[in-house]
Enzyme design. Structure first.
Site, PDB file in Angstrom:
ATOM      1  N   ARG A  55      33.927  25.889  53.876  1.00 22.14           N
ATOM      2  CA  ARG A  55      33.550  27.440  54.231  1.00 22.14           C
ATOM      3  C   ARG A  55      34.435  28.406  53.717  1.00 22.14           C
ATOM      4  NH1 ARG A  55      32.543  28.049  60.511  1.00 22.14           N
ATOM      5  NH2 ARG A  55      31.196  26.261  59.863  1.00 22.14           N
ATOM      6  N   HIS A 112      22.236  24.462  53.077  1.00 23.96           N
ATOM      7  CA  HIS A 112      22.834  25.429  54.057  1.00 23.96           C
ATOM      8  C   HIS A 112      22.496  25.306  55.318  1.00 23.96           C
ATOM      9  CE1 HIS A 112      26.886  27.148  53.910  1.00 23.96           C
ATOM     10  NE2 HIS A 112      26.606  28.217  54.677  1.00 23.96           N
ATOM     11  N   TYR A 136      12.497  43.063  52.902  1.00 26.74           N
ATOM     12  CA  TYR A 136      12.334  44.174  52.273  1.00 26.74           C
ATOM     13  C   TYR A 136      12.905  44.239  50.725  1.00 26.74           C
ATOM     14  CZ  TYR A 136      10.822  45.861  56.739  1.00 26.74           C
ATOM     15  OH  TYR A 136      10.475  45.951  57.935  1.00 26.74           O
TER      16      TYR A 136
END
Length: 767
Positions: free
Chosen positions: A38, A84, A128
């Protein structure tokens, strides 16, 4: 008994183990997961797992730098569903950062839509925006289909994902990285790709090159937002040697002449990771709080570029002094802390030097080169086997057609047939061994290829082309064999590949030129705060309830002023805007006020408690002007005191400075300037004591020493004076009385003293 059997036996049962071991094992598992999967980047490709998975998912979606864009929601969704499983919002945030040219020196994602800005605004929702990979991402992925890197199963075992990307350039240093793991963190600044490749070339030519040699071609970070690096070269070298350090960066500014002697400062580049909107707010706050009196106004005139306009208070202000003050008080100057903590070979976290990071990348590139070359050799061997079969078929075309036309099992018949050799072996035995099982026999691969040939390929010209292709492949294979057998050739090839990257993305391109420049710090000498303020006369008025104001000019102190109902005058004196005021609280703490910062005198003023951190239950003992070089007698109501220089009374923060130490029930009683050679002390019991001033110690802070001894009550007042001139006070009738013979009241410090003379003020105070 197998592990599975053991598991079946204990399934559903309660297992007892020490709490420390249970927590330790689980926390260790969590810590390792955070570190490995991570927070820390891989030294080889400079990516964390989430970034690597995003780029791999975009590659699987066939997104190219020249192709169309795809909705970010689709990219995030595929990444989450296939590789993921940690939430699409986190994935989208990571992808958006890869597209931000103010965060990434070389963006890896080409974004279309609102992906955030340097003001600190967040990107638009993923539905968007659209994205695709950049050319530099293609360079990171180049060779991934040629078994250049290892693959591992994804989280549910349905698919495979790369363990690391081939990485054609040192992306770790090019784009930097940051992250917080368990017990460790990483923070790596971005660098210029052209300079990094020069550093790699230096290591290829001289593996024993020192870090000082590397710093000569990689002088420091190259931030995407530009700025000016003012860190000394010695400090930069030390940071790269240890892997830890800090880089001091300032905003880039220029002077803009407005004519007629007026000017303004324009900031065109700001330090890395500074939000422009918050920077503007901080500068406006400095103006409002009058912490930088030289600055009159700040405006943000930025469009696509950064343009922050700073207006000086007056045309005679020194621009260098103004900017020096702003560098000290705002984020126009920041420090980027470097901690090059990375995963070596994807497994071992280590704080690396600059040379170790570049070495890890070059070793990875060599491994990628070998694996790609071996993969290419396998492909060439397979193709040569097929070409040999094709040419045999051409030389025996009639027999091949006859078998295909009449035999029920043409593949087996082709493999059983003994064919004449079509051409002499052009490669040596060590370079290429024919996979054919016997002299003149076709292999299964060759037979299958012959059966899959198109009829239109049976042309004379095709045979010539195949022979040419065979010769070219043999030559290529011989070159690959030499490459795999020679370390020198491998490093030379890596150097050539890096040079190609440098030509495409180096300093000769618009994006490749260095953005962060270098300069000496040019420290501006500390300018006294008073020197930055326009000097004007004021009249300071403070009420009994602690409301303070500053009236312009020196007003007649005998003129009655207005106060709130129930309030009245307490302190009133003439001062100047450049003066510092010392406010003494009953708890022995001093606070510093600046005349220029006091509220105007048109209204009733403001509570002084809003300007300093004065507790509500603590009263004000005194308010005096700071005078450099002066000394004060400071004493508590318990009768303890000492001499303190005025410079020790100045406080740097709103919290003030504790000077006189007092216990519960004890308050500050006296703060008077020192003048003369003697001290006169009077207690609440009206006993007066006179002793030499030399008996009092000079201290910066503390409780002090006993001034006068009391059985009951405490100290009422104290004063310093010249013994030969006598001690004066005003009697109850308002007449000034002078006592020159003080022999009766003279004694040693800490004595009880004797009753004050007749006519001494009833309030037990000298003035």
């Amino acid at each position: 008994m197998s592990d599975d059997d053991d598991t079946d036996k204990t399934y559903g049962q309660t297992v007892a183990e020490p709490l420390s071991r249970a927590i330790g094992e689980r926390y260790l598992t969590y810590a390792l997961s955070t570190i490995m999967h991570r927070a820390l980047p891989d030294a080889r490709d400079g990516l964390k797992p989430v970034h690597r998975r995003i780029l791999w998912a975009m590659r699987r979606l066939r997104l190219t730098p020249t192709g169309g864009f795809l909705k970010s929601a689709k990219i995030a969704g595929d990444t989450m569903g296939d590789f993921h499983p940690h939430g699409d919002l986190a994935i989208y945030d990571a992808m958006a950062r890869l597209a931000q040219d103010f965060n990434m020196r070389y963006p890896l994602v080409d974004g279309q839509g609102n992906f955030g800005n340097i003001d600190g605004d967040n990107p638009a929702a993923s539905r968007y925006t659209e994205a695709r990979i950049t050319a530099l991402t293609e360079a990171l992925l180049e060779g991934i289909d040629e078994t250049a890197v290892d693959f591992r199963p994804n989280y549910d075992g349905r698919l495979e994902e790369p363990v690391v990307l081939p990485a054609a350039y040192p992306n770790l240093l090019a784009n930097g990285s940051s992250g917080i793991a368990v017990g460790m963190a990483t923070n790596i600044p971005p660098h210029n790709l052209d300079e990094l490749i020069q550093g790699c070339q230096l290591l290829l030519k001289n593996p024993e090159a020192s870090i000082a040699d590397l710093v000569s071609v990689i002088p420091g970070p190259d931030f995407p937002t530009g700025g000016v690096l003012v860190e000394p070269k010695e400090t930069i070298l030390q940071s790269y040697e240890t892997g830890r350090g800090a880089f001091r960066t300032r905003a880039k500014w220029e002077l803009e002449d407005l004519g007629r002697g007026t000017w303004q400062i324009v900031v065109t580049e700001i330090p890395f990771q500074v939000a422009k909107s918050k920077l503007i707010e901080k500068l406006a706050e400095l103006i409002q709080l009058k912490k930088v009196p030289l600055l009159a106004d700040v405006r943000d005139e930025s469009a696509e570029d950064v343009r922050i306009v700073l207006e000086p208070r007056a045309r005679n202000v020194d621009p260098e002094v103004l900017m020096g003050t702003l560098f000290r008080n705002s984020d126009l100057e920041t420090r980027f802390s470097m901690n090059m903590n990375v995963l070596i070979d994807g497994r071992v976290p280590k704080v690396c030097s600059l040379k170790e990071v570049l070495r890890a990348f070059l070793d990875h590139r060599r491994q990628v080169l070998r694996r790609r070359s071996e993969h290419r050799v396998e492909k060439i061997d397979h193709r040569l086997e097929v070409l040999e079969g094709f040419i045999i078929a051409y030389l025996n075309l009639d027999r091949v057609i006859d078998i295909i036309r009449y035999d029920d099992e043409p593949k087996a018949a082709l493999m059983r047939e003994t064919w004449g050799r079509s051409f002499p072996r052009a490669l040596s035995e060590k370079d290429y061994v024919s996979p054919a099982p016997g002299e003149g026999e076709l292999t299964e691969v060759q037979a299958e290829a012959i059966l899959n040939m198109r009829l239109r390929s049976l042309r004379r010209l095709e045979e010539i082309e195949l022979r040419q292709e065979r010769d070219a492949l043999m030559e290529e294979r011989a070159g690959l064999a030499d490459l795999l057998a020679s370390d020198v050739l491998q490093w030379a090839r890596i150097g050539e590949e890096l040079e190609d990257i440098r030509k495409k993305y180096g300093k000769g391109t618009e994006n490749g030129r260095r953005r962060t420049t270098f300069a000496e710090a040019g420290e501006v000498e500390d300018v006294p705060y008073e020197a930055m303020i326009e000097r004007e006369p004021i009249t300071v008025i403070c009420s009994k309830m602690g409301w303070i104001r500053a009236m312009k000019g020196h007003v007649d102190l005998s003129v009655e002023q207005k106060f709130k109902d129930g309030d009245g005058p307490r302190f009133a004196f003439h001062a100047e805007t450049t003066d510092r005021l010392l406010l003494l609280a009953e708890n022995g703490r001093f606070y510093t006020l600046l005349g220029a910062n006091l509220p105007g005198g048109r209204g009733m003023g403001e509570p002084v408690r809003l300007m300093v951190d004065l507790p509500n239950d603590t009263g004000i003992n005194d308010l005096i002007l700071f005078k450099p070089g002066a000394k004060y007698l400071l004493a508590s109501s318990a009768g303890d005191g000492f001499i303190v220089p005025a410079e020790e009374l100045l406080a740097q923060t709103k919290a003030g400075k504790q000077v006189l130490t007092v216990k519960d029930g004890v308050k500050t009683a006296v703060c008077v300037p020192v003048a003369g050679d003697s001290v006169a002390v009077v207690g609440e019991n009206r006993k007066l004591l006179v002793f030499p001033l030399a008996e009092l110690p000079e201290m910066a802070r503390g409780k002090g020493v006993r001034l006068q001894k009391y059985k009951d009550g405490g100290l009422s007042d104290a004063i310093t004076f010249t013994l030969t001139e006598g001690l004066s006070w005003k009697d109850p009738a308002g007449r000034t009385r002078l006592e020159t013979d003080l022999t009766e009241w003279q004694g040693a410090r800490a004595a009880a003293g004797k009753m004050a003379p007749r006519g001494f003020p009833r309030d037990n105070r000298f003035n």
